[in-house]
Design a protein around this motif. Structure first.
Motif, PDB file in Angstrom:
ATOM      1  N   GLY A 175     -53.018 -14.402  -6.261  1.00  0.00           N
ATOM      2  CA  GLY A 175     -53.081 -14.381  -4.798  1.00  0.00           C
ATOM      3  C   GLY A 175     -52.360 -15.562  -4.181  1.00  0.00           C
ATOM      4  O   GLY A 175     -51.527 -16.206  -4.809  1.00  0.00           O
ATOM      5  N   GLY A 176     -52.671 -15.814  -2.924  1.00  0.00           N
ATOM      6  CA  GLY A 176     -52.009 -16.910  -2.223  1.00  0.00           C
ATOM      7  C   GLY A 176     -50.556 -16.585  -1.938  1.00  0.00           C
ATOM      8  O   GLY A 176     -50.225 -15.495  -1.485  1.00  0.00           O
TER       9      GLY A 176
ATOM     10  N   SER B 107     -52.254  -6.045  -0.316  1.00  0.00           N
ATOM     11  CA  SER B 107     -52.095  -6.432   1.072  1.00  0.00           C
ATOM     12  C   SER B 107     -51.224  -7.687   1.179  1.00  0.00           C
ATOM     13  O   SER B 107     -51.529  -8.706   0.555  1.00  0.00           O
ATOM     14  N   LEU B 108     -50.153  -7.586   1.955  1.00  0.00           N
ATOM     15  CA  LEU B 108     -49.222  -8.704   2.125  1.00  0.00           C
ATOM     16  C   LEU B 108     -49.087  -9.091   3.588  1.00  0.00           C
ATOM     17  O   LEU B 108     -48.821  -8.239   4.437  1.00  0.00           O
ATOM     18  N   TRP B 109     -49.256 -10.386   3.867  1.00  0.00           N
ATOM     19  CA  TRP B 109     -48.946 -10.908   5.197  1.00  0.00           C
ATOM     20  C   TRP B 109     -47.439 -10.901   5.401  1.00  0.00           C
ATOM     21  O   TRP B 109     -46.953 -10.580   6.460  1.00  0.00           O
ATOM     22  N   GLU B 110     -46.702 -11.300   4.352  1.00  0.00           N
ATOM     23  CA  GLU B 110     -45.245 -11.387   4.442  1.00  0.00           C
ATOM     24  C   GLU B 110     -44.614 -11.025   3.113  1.00  0.00           C
ATOM     25  O   GLU B 110     -45.131 -11.375   2.047  1.00  0.00           O
TER      26      GLU B 110
ATOM     27  N   GLY C  16     -56.495  -8.900  -0.610  1.00  0.00           N
ATOM     28  CA  GLY C  16     -56.211  -7.837  -1.571  1.00  0.00           C
ATOM     29  C   GLY C  16     -54.860  -8.091  -2.228  1.00  0.00           C
ATOM     30  O   GLY C  16     -53.838  -7.674  -1.706  1.00  0.00           O
ATOM     31  N   TYR C  17     -54.872  -8.769  -3.349  1.00  0.00           N
ATOM     32  CA  TYR C  17     -53.599  -9.126  -3.984  1.00  0.00           C
ATOM     33  C   TYR C  17     -53.418  -8.391  -5.311  1.00  0.00           C
ATOM     34  O   TYR C  17     -54.340  -7.774  -5.836  1.00  0.00           O
TER      35      TYR C  17
ATOM     36  N   THR D  24     -49.781 -10.442  11.081  1.00  0.00           N
ATOM     37  CA  THR D  24     -49.808  -9.011  10.819  1.00  0.00           C
ATOM     38  C   THR D  24     -49.581  -8.784   9.331  1.00  0.00           C
ATOM     39  O   THR D  24     -49.023  -9.645   8.645  1.00  0.00           O
ATOM     40  N   ARG D  25     -50.004  -7.611   8.831  1.00  0.00           N
ATOM     41  CA  ARG D  25     -49.871  -7.384   7.401  1.00  0.00           C
ATOM     42  C   ARG D  25     -49.709  -5.918   7.065  1.00  0.00           C
ATOM     43  O   ARG D  25     -50.058  -5.042   7.845  1.00  0.00           O
ATOM     44  N   TRP D  26     -49.177  -5.695   5.859  1.00  0.00           N
ATOM     45  CA  TRP D  26     -49.133  -4.373   5.242  1.00  0.00           C
ATOM     46  C   TRP D  26     -50.307  -4.266   4.286  1.00  0.00           C
ATOM     47  O   TRP D  26     -50.682  -5.241   3.636  1.00  0.00           O
ATOM     48  N   SER D  27     -50.888  -3.080   4.214  1.00  0.00           N
ATOM     49  CA  SER D  27     -51.957  -2.840   3.263  1.00  0.00           C
ATOM     50  C   SER D  27     -51.820  -1.429   2.707  1.00  0.00           C
ATOM     51  O   SER D  27     -51.543  -0.489   3.454  1.00  0.00           O
ATOM     52  N   SER D  28     -52.023  -1.296   1.404  1.00  0.00           N
ATOM     53  CA  SER D  28     -51.936   0.010   0.749  1.00  0.00           C
ATOM     54  C   SER D  28     -53.312   0.681   0.723  1.00  0.00           C
ATOM     55  O   SER D  28     -54.325   0.072   1.078  1.00  0.00           O
TER      56      SER D  28
END
Length: 111
Positions: free
Chosen positions: A73-74, A102-105, A46-47, A14-18
């Motif tokens: 990224g990464g 966008s962050l997975w964690e 999206g980093y 799951t992730r957050w995205s702006s």
């Protein structure tokens, strides 16, 4: 669908995205003041090319503990001099893509 809580739920699927603009940020409330000295960011496609890690005791006054203009990224494992803070945020100033940040964690550690 991509709410902030999804970046701190311990689920790497799951992730957050702006939204698709800069600046954008995600803030974590630790519940009480704690020692913070490291942040782990697991970026999705999206980093942030340029972003800051900031800490605060009151969510009004922020102190920058790390900044970069060369994000790639990464996974970013960001260590800094430990600070006491209740709030920690990633404040993105320049996106690397046309998408949002966008962050997975978004993991926070004391050292």
């Amino acid at each position: 669908t991509y709410a902030g809580a999804k970046a701190v739920d311990g689920n790497t699927a799951t992730r957050w995205s702006s939204v698709y603009s800069s600046p954008q940020w995600i803030r974590v409330d630790l519940g009480s003041a704690k020692s913070v000295g490291r942040v782990l960011l697991r970026w999705e496609a999206g980093y942030g090319r340029a972003y800051r890690i900031e800490v605060s005791g009151d969510a009004a006054t922020w102190t920058t503990v790390y900044s970069t203009t060369a994000g790639d990224g990464g996974t970013d494992n960001v260590a800094f001099t430990p600070r006491t803070a209740r709030y920690v945020r990633m404040y993105g100033t320049t996106r690397a893509t046309s998408w949002g940040y966008s962050l997975w964690e978004f993991q926070i550690y004391n050292t």
